[in-house]
Motif scaffolding. Sequence first.
Motif, PDB file in Angstrom:
ATOM      1  N   PHE A  94      -3.726  -6.414  -4.089  1.00  0.00           N
ATOM      2  CA  PHE A  94      -2.268  -5.398  -3.053  1.00  0.00           C
ATOM      3  C   PHE A  94      -2.000  -7.437  -3.000  1.00  0.00           C
ATOM      4  O   PHE A  94      -3.167  -8.093  -2.258  1.00  0.00           O
ATOM      5  N   THR A 103      -9.724  -4.835  -3.146  1.00  0.00           N
ATOM      6  CA  THR A 103     -10.667  -3.518  -2.445  1.00  0.00           C
ATOM      7  C   THR A 103     -10.797  -3.246  -3.868  1.00  0.00           C
ATOM      8  O   THR A 103     -10.946  -2.858  -4.633  1.00  0.00           O
ATOM      9  N   PRO A 143      -5.676  -1.643   2.723  1.00  0.00           N
ATOM     10  CA  PRO A 143      -4.960  -3.610   2.917  1.00  0.00           C
ATOM     11  C   PRO A 143      -3.487  -3.749   4.200  1.00  0.00           C
ATOM     12  O   PRO A 143      -4.002  -4.831   3.933  1.00  0.00           O
ATOM     13  N   ASP A 152      -9.803 -11.461   1.048  1.00  0.00           N
ATOM     14  CA  ASP A 152      -8.930 -11.423   1.594  1.00  0.00           C
ATOM     15  C   ASP A 152      -8.869 -12.590   1.683  1.00  0.00           C
ATOM     16  O   ASP A 152      -9.533 -13.319   1.377  1.00  0.00           O
ATOM     17  N   VAL A 205      -5.194  -9.257  -1.012  1.00  0.00           N
ATOM     18  CA  VAL A 205      -6.045  -8.811  -0.792  1.00  0.00           C
ATOM     19  C   VAL A 205      -6.924  -7.387  -1.937  1.00  0.00           C
ATOM     20  O   VAL A 205      -5.617  -6.901  -2.171  1.00  0.00           O
ATOM     21  N   GLY A 220       1.386  -1.366   0.178  1.00  0.00           N
ATOM     22  CA  GLY A 220      -0.076   0.123   0.032  1.00  0.00           C
ATOM     23  C   GLY A 220       1.305   1.321   0.289  1.00  0.00           C
ATOM     24  O   GLY A 220       2.611   1.333   0.124  1.00  0.00           O
ATOM     25  N   GLY A 261      -2.190  -0.815  -5.255  1.00  0.00           N
ATOM     26  CA  GLY A 261      -1.538  -1.961  -5.438  1.00  0.00           C
ATOM     27  C   GLY A 261      -1.615  -1.996  -6.718  1.00  0.00           C
ATOM     28  O   GLY A 261      -1.372  -1.389  -7.654  1.00  0.00           O
ATOM     29  N   ARG A 311     -13.390  -4.724   0.046  1.00  0.00           N
ATOM     30  CA  ARG A 311     -12.237  -6.204   0.335  1.00  0.00           C
ATOM     31  C   ARG A 311     -12.338  -7.678   0.447  1.00  0.00           C
ATOM     32  O   ARG A 311     -13.387  -7.849   1.030  1.00  0.00           O
TER      33      ARG A 311
END
Length: 234
Positions: free
Chosen positions: A71, A108, A143, A201, A106, A55, A58, A199
């Motif tokens: 990310f 987003t 992130p 993950d 991650v 971050g 990304g 987001r």
Amino acid sequence: MLKTPLNLIGAVSVLMIAPLATAQLSASFVEPDFRQDANTSYSQWEDFTSAYTPGPAGNTPDVASGPGQLFQVTAPTAPPMGVPLPPISLSSANNIYTGWQVGDFVLTAVIGADVQSVSLQVAASGNRFDWEAFGLSVGIVAPDMIVAPDMIVAPDMIIANFDEEVQIPTPGGLVTSYNQVYQLTWDLSAMDGDVRSFRIDFETQESSISLDAIALDVAFAPAPGAAGLLGIGA
């Protein structure tokens, strides 16, 4: 305020579709039913630009330039003595290869309207992803921020668009690799309040996985007043 999340331990439907022969894994991406509709966005990543993106910026979409950033927040480190794999790095094909490490990704997206449905497609090779470990959380797009378990929404459905096992010859013998293209969907329409950002993950769980491509489709509600302007509900 965050909406009340669904239970991560909830039941997940997994459908298997017969493997297809393809030279490029993202060729097995499918078009969600809503992609051509109004109030939708579409983003796709084919060529990643960095393997380590903690971050604030990304990897951005390069095929379909909708909203979203990807990310990868595990810092590359040299392998232990005797481990013949590199650290996390960008491959010559612009894939993110985890090498001897575990990748921590991650994704987003800031939509700016109330999200109703999310479709995520992931193409990868090497060891397997743990597809049921993918989790969506709403309203948090930093992130490097840890998400509490009770804020995570599990996928409503996981579909294997393409899944094949291949044997790759190496100096030490045959190594099993998996070419895998999966689609994960979330229905957020019943959540309280507006979901304007989210987001997703996901960790690789194992080493030696190559992330080839990602596609993200989002359907969102019309802006307030749009229905009246169209004469709907009059």
